[in-house]
Scaffold this active site. Structure first.
Site, short mmCIF file in Angstrom:
data_model
loop_
_atom_site.label_atom_id
_atom_site.label_comp_id
_atom_site.label_asym_id
_atom_site.label_seq_id
_atom_site.Cartn_x
_atom_site.Cartn_y
_atom_site.Cartn_z
N LYS A 66 -2.48 -1.27 -3.97
CA LYS A 66 -3.31 -0.14 -3.96
C LYS A 66 -2.41 0.83 -3.58
O LYS A 66 -1.25 1.37 -3.04
CB LYS A 66 -4.02 -0.03 -2.42
N LYS A 121 0.70 -0.72 0.31
CA LYS A 121 -0.02 0.21 0.09
C LYS A 121 1.16 1.14 0.43
O LYS A 121 1.70 1.55 0.57
CB LYS A 121 -0.74 0.20 1.39
C1 PBG Z 1 -7.91 3.38 5.16
C2 PBG Z 1 -7.46 3.17 3.87
C3 PBG Z 1 -7.44 4.51 3.04
C4 PBG Z 1 -8.11 3.45 1.61
C5 PBG Z 1 -8.66 1.80 2.12
N1 PBG Z 1 -8.61 2.11 3.47
C6 PBG Z 1 -7.43 5.38 2.54
C7 PBG Z 1 -6.08 5.69 3.26
O1 PBG Z 1 -4.70 4.87 3.11
O2 PBG Z 1 -5.89 6.66 3.65
C8 PBG Z 1 -8.05 4.72 0.57
C9 PBG Z 1 -9.53 3.45 -0.65
C10 PBG Z 1 -9.55 4.07 -1.85
O3 PBG Z 1 -8.76 5.72 -2.11
O4 PBG Z 1 -10.18 4.52 -2.64
N2 PBG Z 1 -6.46 2.70 5.92
#
Ligand code: PBG
Length: 329
Positions: A255, A201
């Site tokens: 992601k 991520k």
């Molecule tokens: C939180 C989380 C995030 C997303 C999914 N879970 C945002 C972040 O890490 O700030 C983002 C998903 C999206 O942008 O569609 N941990």
């Protein structure tokens, strides 16, 4: 090995007709490839549009069936639940994450009661929807604490598992959390609860609209670069995945999605495990806005989604999942 030589070989021959293109296609999309994210809000009888994500809504618990019915009818295997927690319930420690009456817990119970095992439920494990500072972990002197955060995440995981969550998805990027969560689950008779690790991520600007959707945008202080990955790196993603597999992850997530297809591909090639891709909020909103402005046409949606399959993803988390029937047609 690629063999053949023009003019005896002309690749356009097999592209000439639609039936022929259909025969030689290497990748396709089916509803089985999708996970539908659903945003939750407090209150009753509300379906609230998210202004930064046209076509995506937040639902109150009593309106959930509207969207879950649709997902089941479409044949989507799993939903992912995300809460918009009221600001008054947020604090420094993300205490609301451990409240058995919080939005996510209520939603899991509601879906399980109504639909039994007709659809899987995935829940994020992270504190950002619950903290007043918008970070995924606990903070002390401006540092996101690793091991102390994991202790809370273990309790959040156990709570969500107890409510009936099928797949826990730690999205916090703390080191070592997969192993500790797996151990706690096994000790508490949740051996069959799956872990989908957000292993790769990245600290990304493409999460902007999501943070608006869960209401952490205004409150987020600073950025997440001390725990989410640096987008200049790819070898590091392989190390993250290797560790999480050892610690007990059943599947891993990459992601954001589209700017990271290379990461999906190399993880799939190296580790041969289920790899999921998250087409995140910023990707969704960019595509939607460009279509509305007639800069690109609607086919761009299919193109963006099939790219994940081509890269090797087994499934895609996408805000388009609830419209997948029209997109596939
Ligand atoms: C939180 C989380 C995030 C997303 C999914 N879970 C945002 C972040 O890490 O700030 C983002 C998903 C999206 O942008 O569609 N941990």
């Amino acid at each position: 090995m690629i063999i053949g030589k023009y003019p005896s070989l002309r690749l356009r021959r097999s592209r000439k007709d639609p039936w022929s293109r259909r025969l030689i296609q290497e990748n396709t999309l089916s509803p089985n490839d999708f996970i539908l994210p659903i945003f939750l809000i407090e209150g009753s009888n509300k379906r609230q549009e998210i202004s930064s994500m046209p076509g995506v809504y937040r639902y109150t618990i009593n309106r959930l069936s509207q969207i879950v019915d649709k997902a089941i009818k479409l044949g989507i295997p799993m939903i992912a639940l995300f809460p918009k927690t009221q600001n008054s319930k947020k604090d420094e420690l993300g205490t609301e994450s451990l409240n058995e009456n919080n939005l996510v817990c209520k939603a899991i119970q509601e879906v399980k009661k109504r639909y039994k095992n007709q659809i899987g439920i995935m829940c994020d494990v992270a504190l950002d929807p619950y903290t007043s500072h918008g970070h995924d972990g606990l903070i002390k002197s401006n540092i996101i604490l690793n091991d102390e955060t994991i202790e809370v995440l273990i309790n959040q995981s156990l709570l969500q598992a107890e409510m009936g969550c099928d797949v826990l998805a730690p999205s916090d990027m703390m080191d070592g959390r997969i192993g500790k969560i797996r151990k706690a689950l096994d000790k508490n008779k949740f051996q069959n609860v799956q872990i989908l690790s957000y292993a790769a991520k990245y600290a990304s600007s493409f999460y902007g609209p999501f943070r608006d959707a869960v209401g952490s945008k205004g409150s987020l202080k600073g950025n997440k670069k001390t725990y989410q990955m640096d987008y200049r790196n790819s070898d590091e993603a392989l190390r993250e995945v290797a560790l999480d597999i050892k610690e007990g992850a059943d599947m891993v997530m990459v992601k954001p999605g589209m700017p990271y297809l290379d990461i999906i591909k190399s993880i799939k090639e190296k580790f041969k495990l289920p790899v999921f891709a998250y087409q995140v909020s910023g990707e969704y909103s960019l595509i939607e806005t460009a279509i509305t402005k007639k800069l690109i046409n609607k086919d761009a949606i299919y193109e963006s989604l099939v790219a994940f399959k081509r890269a090797g993803a087994n499934a895609i988390v996408s805000y388009y999942a609830d419209r997948i029937d029209k997109i596939i047609k």
